[in-house]
Write a protein that holds these residues in place. Structure first.
Motif, PDB file in Angstrom:
ATOM      1  N   ILE A   1       0.817  -1.253  -0.010  1.00 36.47           N
ATOM      2  CA  ILE A   1       0.092   0.062   0.139  1.00 36.47           C
ATOM      3  C   ILE A   1       0.838   1.451  -0.013  1.00 36.47           C
ATOM      4  O   ILE A   1       1.914   1.358   1.003  1.00 36.47           O
ATOM      5  CB  ILE A   1      -0.961  -0.025   1.201  1.00 36.47           C
ATOM      6  N   ASP A   2       0.758   2.311  -0.855  1.00 40.94           N
ATOM      7  CA  ASP A   2       1.289   3.194  -0.959  1.00 40.94           C
ATOM      8  C   ASP A   2       0.643   4.407  -0.208  1.00 40.94           C
ATOM      9  O   ASP A   2      -0.437   5.015  -0.530  1.00 40.94           O
ATOM     10  CB  ASP A   2       1.497   3.831  -2.370  1.00 40.94           C
ATOM     11  N   VAL A   3       1.260   4.851   1.066  1.00 42.83           N
ATOM     12  CA  VAL A   3       0.610   5.567   2.045  1.00 42.83           C
ATOM     13  C   VAL A   3       0.983   7.075   1.751  1.00 42.83           C
ATOM     14  O   VAL A   3      -0.206   8.027   1.682  1.00 42.83           O
ATOM     15  CB  VAL A   3       1.123   5.296   3.416  1.00 42.83           C
TER      16      VAL A   3
ATOM     17  N   THR B   1      11.952   4.390  -6.013  1.00 41.85           N
ATOM     18  CA  THR B   1      13.308   4.104  -6.640  1.00 41.85           C
ATOM     19  C   THR B   1      14.125   3.838  -5.015  1.00 41.85           C
ATOM     20  O   THR B   1      15.338   3.247  -5.077  1.00 41.85           O
ATOM     21  CB  THR B   1      13.991   5.022  -7.119  1.00 41.85           C
ATOM     22  N   SER B   2      13.869   4.250  -3.827  1.00 35.25           N
ATOM     23  CA  SER B   2      14.547   4.046  -2.768  1.00 35.25           C
ATOM     24  C   SER B   2      14.157   2.459  -2.126  1.00 35.25           C
ATOM     25  O   SER B   2      14.905   2.079  -0.944  1.00 35.25           O
ATOM     26  CB  SER B   2      13.966   5.054  -1.701  1.00 35.25           C
ATOM     27  N   LEU B   3      13.341   2.000  -2.743  1.00 36.65           N
ATOM     28  CA  LEU B   3      13.143   0.234  -2.462  1.00 36.65           C
ATOM     29  C   LEU B   3      14.065  -0.388  -2.953  1.00 36.65           C
ATOM     30  O   LEU B   3      14.610  -0.164  -4.030  1.00 36.65           O
ATOM     31  CB  LEU B   3      11.620  -0.124  -2.547  1.00 36.65           C
ATOM     32  N   ASP B   4      14.098  -1.871  -2.417  1.00 40.12           N
ATOM     33  CA  ASP B   4      14.820  -2.874  -3.242  1.00 40.12           C
ATOM     34  C   ASP B   4      14.223  -3.465  -4.399  1.00 40.12           C
ATOM     35  O   ASP B   4      13.083  -2.885  -4.811  1.00 40.12           O
ATOM     36  CB  ASP B   4      14.926  -3.947  -2.280  1.00 40.12           C
ATOM     37  N   ARG B   5      15.073  -4.050  -5.127  1.00 40.67           N
ATOM     38  CA  ARG B   5      14.553  -4.196  -6.561  1.00 40.67           C
ATOM     39  C   ARG B   5      13.182  -4.967  -6.457  1.00 40.67           C
ATOM     40  O   ARG B   5      12.530  -4.851  -7.615  1.00 40.67           O
ATOM     41  CB  ARG B   5      15.648  -5.120  -7.386  1.00 40.67           C
ATOM     42  N   LYS B   6      13.417  -6.060  -5.647  1.00 37.82           N
ATOM     43  CA  LYS B   6      12.138  -7.047  -5.680  1.00 37.82           C
ATOM     44  C   LYS B   6      10.933  -6.235  -5.564  1.00 37.82           C
ATOM     45  O   LYS B   6       9.834  -6.563  -5.895  1.00 37.82           O
ATOM     46  CB  LYS B   6      12.457  -8.263  -4.642  1.00 37.82           C
ATOM     47  N   THR B   7      11.073  -5.431  -4.153  1.00 36.61           N
ATOM     48  CA  THR B   7       9.796  -4.593  -3.879  1.00 36.61           C
ATOM     49  C   THR B   7       9.447  -3.558  -5.056  1.00 36.61           C
ATOM     50  O   THR B   7       8.102  -3.598  -5.247  1.00 36.61           O
ATOM     51  CB  THR B   7      10.066  -3.865  -2.530  1.00 36.61           C
ATOM     52  N   GLN B   8      10.247  -3.080  -5.935  1.00 36.38           N
ATOM     53  CA  GLN B   8       9.889  -2.141  -6.783  1.00 36.38           C
ATOM     54  C   GLN B   8       9.073  -2.858  -8.052  1.00 36.38           C
ATOM     55  O   GLN B   8       8.226  -2.330  -8.587  1.00 36.38           O
ATOM     56  CB  GLN B   8      11.095  -1.582  -7.549  1.00 36.38           C
ATOM     57  N   LEU B   9       9.179  -4.375  -8.008  1.00 29.47           N
ATOM     58  CA  LEU B   9       8.381  -4.938  -9.135  1.00 29.47           C
ATOM     59  C   LEU B   9       6.939  -5.275  -8.614  1.00 29.47           C
ATOM     60  O   LEU B   9       6.482  -5.676  -9.433  1.00 29.47           O
ATOM     61  CB  LEU B   9       9.089  -6.141  -9.432  1.00 29.47           C
ATOM     62  N   LEU B  10       6.678  -5.070  -7.404  1.00 29.43           N
ATOM     63  CA  LEU B  10       5.193  -5.148  -6.587  1.00 29.43           C
ATOM     64  C   LEU B  10       4.468  -4.068  -7.571  1.00 29.43           C
ATOM     65  O   LEU B  10       4.904  -3.160  -7.577  1.00 29.43           O
ATOM     66  CB  LEU B  10       5.247  -5.476  -5.500  1.00 29.43           C
ATOM     67  N   LYS B  11       3.134  -4.430  -7.511  1.00 23.90           N
ATOM     68  CA  LYS B  11       2.183  -3.497  -8.109  1.00 23.90           C
ATOM     69  C   LYS B  11       1.600  -2.795  -6.780  1.00 23.90           C
ATOM     70  O   LYS B  11       0.592  -3.634  -6.048  1.00 23.90           O
ATOM     71  CB  LYS B  11       1.163  -4.199  -8.939  1.00 23.90           C
TER      72      LYS B  11
END
Length: 576
Positions: free
Chosen positions: A228-230, A236-246
C-alpha cells in the motif's frame, strides 16, 4: 480491582475527581488511589494525575494506574522510579496486556457478566477465531506514524468478513495479536497488507516482516504481499524485488484505494472467515443502541456562493518593478499575475496599489462565456480568485498573517476577551476562544503555549454548485510570548490541544469564524455592487434519516469533561 484484593474499593471519578478515579483504604489504614486512562500518552496522564493528587493534599501510600496502553518494561521501570522519587508512593501499573491476561485466565466470567462492555458477537467471534489454525488471516504491517490508516483499514476489512491481525486492534474487533509474528506470518497469514510510507522504511520489525513476505512470494509463487502506497513513497528507494510489486495507492484517495484492495483480495481468493464481521467491527467503536430511528441535521464545512461577479478585469502595469511579495499585495487585493505587467481580478485594486503599479484597465472578460482567459482555465482562475478574495476579507477583518506557518490567524485582542460569540445550529448562543493558553506537561518542567484559530479556504468545483467554498479550521501555535513554535513542538502541542476536539467542536468553531466574517449571515467581499462576492455564512446541511443517540455515548462526553477539568477556569469554552 475488587477481585484483585481491593475489597472495599470506592469509585470516585467524574468532573472534579482531582486525580482520583477510585480509592481503597486497607485494614492497616494504608490508602491506595486509583487513576484510569484511555489516552495514548499514558505517561503524561500519569504525571498529571500524580501532580493533582499531591496538589490537593490527598493521603496516598500506593498509586494504582490502569491504562489501555501497553507500557514497555523500560517505561514501566522509569514511571515506578519517578513516582517513588518524586512523591514517595509505590506505583503499580495495569497495562492492556496485563488486563487481557487477567480477563482470559483468572476472571473470564467478567466478560460474560458485562455484555455491554464485551458484546456477545465479540465473544462468539473470538471463540470462532480461536478454532482456526489454517491460513485465513490478513496481517496488516504498518509503522506507528500510519496508525490512523491501519486502524481504518482493519475495521473496514473486518466488516467485509476478513480475519484481521492488526496490533493496534488486538483488544477490539480483530483477533489477539500473535506472540510469534514470524511463525504467524508463515503458518497462519493468507497474505500481508503492508503500508509503505517514508517512516516505515527505517523500522527493523517492518523490514523483517516484509522480507519474510518477499521470500514467501518466491517460495509459494503467489501474491502473498499487497503493498500500500501511503504517502507517495519514492519507489526507487526500495529494493529491486519490492519495486516490481504493484502498489495500491492510498496517498490520493482512501475510498478508491479500498476498492482496489478489496478487488485484489477477491482476485486472490482470500477467505472471508468471519460471517459476523460487520457486527464485530461495529462493536469496536459503537455502543449498544447508538443509532435511533429519527431524523437528524448533518452539517458540512461547505458554504455556498450566492453571487460571483460576472466580469474578470485585466489590468496592465506601467511600473512593473515593484516587489509584490515585500509589499504583501495579496493581503490587500485578490489577483492573478500573468506576467510582470498583466493582472487579473474580480475587483478594482486599492488606490495605493494602482498608483504604485500605475495600473490601467485593459479589458473586461465575461468569464461564463470563456473556456480560457489569458491561457488559464477559466474555472481554475475563478477558483483561485475566490480563494484569494477570502484572504483579503480576513485581512480586512483584522486577522494577521504568519510568515513561518503561512496561516492567517486571530491575534490577541482582535475579539473582545479573545472570544468569538456566535449562534449555534440549534439557535442557542455560545462562544469559543479565538486565542487561548494551555500548559503542556513535561517531567522536567511544564510549558505554556498559545493557540490561535486560523481559518483556511478551499474552492471545490462541481460539488453542490459550480463553485463551493470549503472552510477548515487550523491552529497556529506559539510560545508564551506568541512566537511561532518550530514544527516538532507544534505537532505535539496540537495533539495535546485537539485530541479531544470532536466533530461538533470543530463545527462550533466553523460557525463562530463564519459569523465573525459575516454581516447578517452573509459574507460580503468587495465594495462595488457589481464586483461583490456574496457567500451564505451558514454551512450547508442535510437531513439524515437516522440519528445518533447521544445518551448512549456518555463516555465520550465524560472524557471531554475530564479534559475541561484540566483547563483553567478562564478557558471554559463551549466544547460540549
Amino acid at each position: 480491582m475488587f477481585l484483585e484484593g481491593y475489597s472495599s474499593i470506592e469509585p470516585l471519578g467524574g468532573f472534579k475527581d482531582k486525580g482520583r478515579d477510585a480509592i481503597y483504604v486497607s485494614p492497616a489504614k494504608k490508602t491506595t488511589i486509583f487513576a484510569y486512562s484511555v489516552r495514548e500518552d499514558w505517561r503524561a496522564k500519569l504525571g498529571e494525575d500524580a501532580f493533582k493528587i499531591k496538589k490537593h493534599g490527598h493521603t496516598c501510600d500506593n498509586l494504582v494506574f490502569i491504562t489501555t496502553a501497553q507500557p514497555t518494561a523500560g517505561e514501566r521501570d522509569e514511571a515506578i522510579a519517578y513516582i517513588r522519587n518524586q512523591y514517595g508512593w509505590d506505583l503499580e501499573i495495569y497495562g492492556s496486556e496485563r488486563l487481557r491476561i487477567l480477563l482470559e485466565t483468572k476472571y473470564p466470567h467478567i466478560k460474560k457478566n458485562y455484555p455491554s462492555i464485551f458484546p456477545a458477537e465479540f465473544i462468539i467471534a473470538l471463540e470462532q477465531i480461536n478454532k482456526f489454525e489454517e491460513r485465513k488471516h490478513l496481517f496488516i504491517s504498518y509503522a506507528p506514524e500510519d496508525l490512523v490508516l491501519a486502524d481504518w483499514l482493519a475495521k473496514r476489512l473486518t466488516a467485509e468478513g476478513y480475519l484481521v491481525w492488526c496490533e493496534h486492534l488486538k483488544l477490539l474487533g480483530g483477533e489477539k495479536f500473535p506472540d510469534d509474528i514470524e511463525k504467524a506470518i508463515k503458518n497462519q497469514a493468507f497474505c500481508i497488507v503492508a503500508l509503505y510510507s517514508q517512516p516505515s522504511l527505517t523500522k527493523p520489525d517492518l523490514i523483517l516482516q516484509r522480507s519474510i513476505a518477499i521470500n514467501l512470494i518466491e517460495e509459494r509463487q503467489e501474491d502473498f504481499l499487497i503493498p500500500i502506497d501511503v504517502d507517495g513513497i519514492n519507489k526507487t528507494s526500495l529494493d529491486r524485488k519490492t519495486q516490481l510489486l504493484k502498489f495500491i495507492e492510498f496517498n490520493k484517495n482512501w475510498a478508491e484505494g479500498l476498492k482496489k484492495l478489496l478487488n485484489k483480495l477477491e482476485y486472490i481468493k482470500c477467505p472471508k472467515s468471519l460471517p459476523e464481521g460487520a457486527k464485530v467491527s461495529l462493536s469496536a467503536f459503537l455502543y449498544e443502541d447508538a443509532i435511533v430511528d429519527e431524523t437528524e441535521n448533518v452539517f458540512s464545512n461547505y458554504l455556498t456562493f450566492q453571487k460571483i461577479p460576472s466580469i474578470i478585469y485585466l489590468f496592465e502595469a506601467e511600473n512593473p518593478s515593484l516587489n509584490l511579495e515585500i509589499e504583501n499585495l495579496n493581503l490587500e487585493w485578490s489577483y492573478r499575475q500573468i506576467d510582470s505587467k498583466k493582472f487579473l481580478s474580480f475587483h478594482q485594486p486599492p488606490a495605493w496599489i494602482s498608483e504604485k503599479l500605475q495600473l490601467n484597465l485593459s479589458r473586461n472578460n465575461c468569464w461564463q462565456e470563456l473556456v480560457n482567459i489569458e491561457g488559464i482555465s477559466t474555472k481554475n482562475l475563478v477558483s483561485e480568485l475566490l480563494r484569494k478574495a477570502l484572504i483579503v476579507k480576513c485581512h480586512q477583518k483584522g486577522l494577521k498573517y504568519c510568515f513561518e506557518t503561512k496561516l492567517q490567524y486571530f491575534p490577541q485582542g482582535l475579539a473582545k476577551g479573545n472570544r468569538l460569540n456566535y449562534i449555534k445550529y440549534d439557535g442557542s448562543k455560545s462562544f469559543v476562544q479565538a486565542v487561548g493558553t494551555r500548559t503542556y506537561w513535561r517531567p522536567a518542567k511544564a510549558e505554556e503555549y498559545q493557540y490561535h484559530l486560523a481559518p483556511t479556504f478551499y474552492i471545490s468545483q462541481n460539488l453542490f454548485n459550480t463553485f463551493t467554498l470549503q472552510i477548515r479550521i487550523r491552529i497556529r501555535l506559539g510560545d508564551s510570548s506568541g512566537i511561532a513554535l518550530d514544527k516538532r513542538k507544534a505537532v505535539s502541542r496540537r495533539k495535546h490541544l485537539c485530541k479531544n476536539w470532536w466533530n461538533n467542536d470543530w463545527l462550533n468553531r466553523i460557525f463562530a469564524v463564519c459569523q465573525f466574517l459575516a454581516d447578517d449571515n452573509q459574507i460580503i467581499i468587495g465594495d462595488e455592487v457589481n464586483e461583490q462576492i456574496l457567500i451564505h455564512a451558514i454551512p450547508t446541511h442535510f437531513t439524515a434519516p437516522i440519528a445518533i443517540d447521544e445518551a448512549s455515548i456518555k463516555k465520550f462526553k465524560q472524557d471531554r469533561l475530564d479534559l475541561l477539568n484540566m483547563r483553567s477556569g478562564s478557558e471554559q469554552e463551549d466544547i460540549l
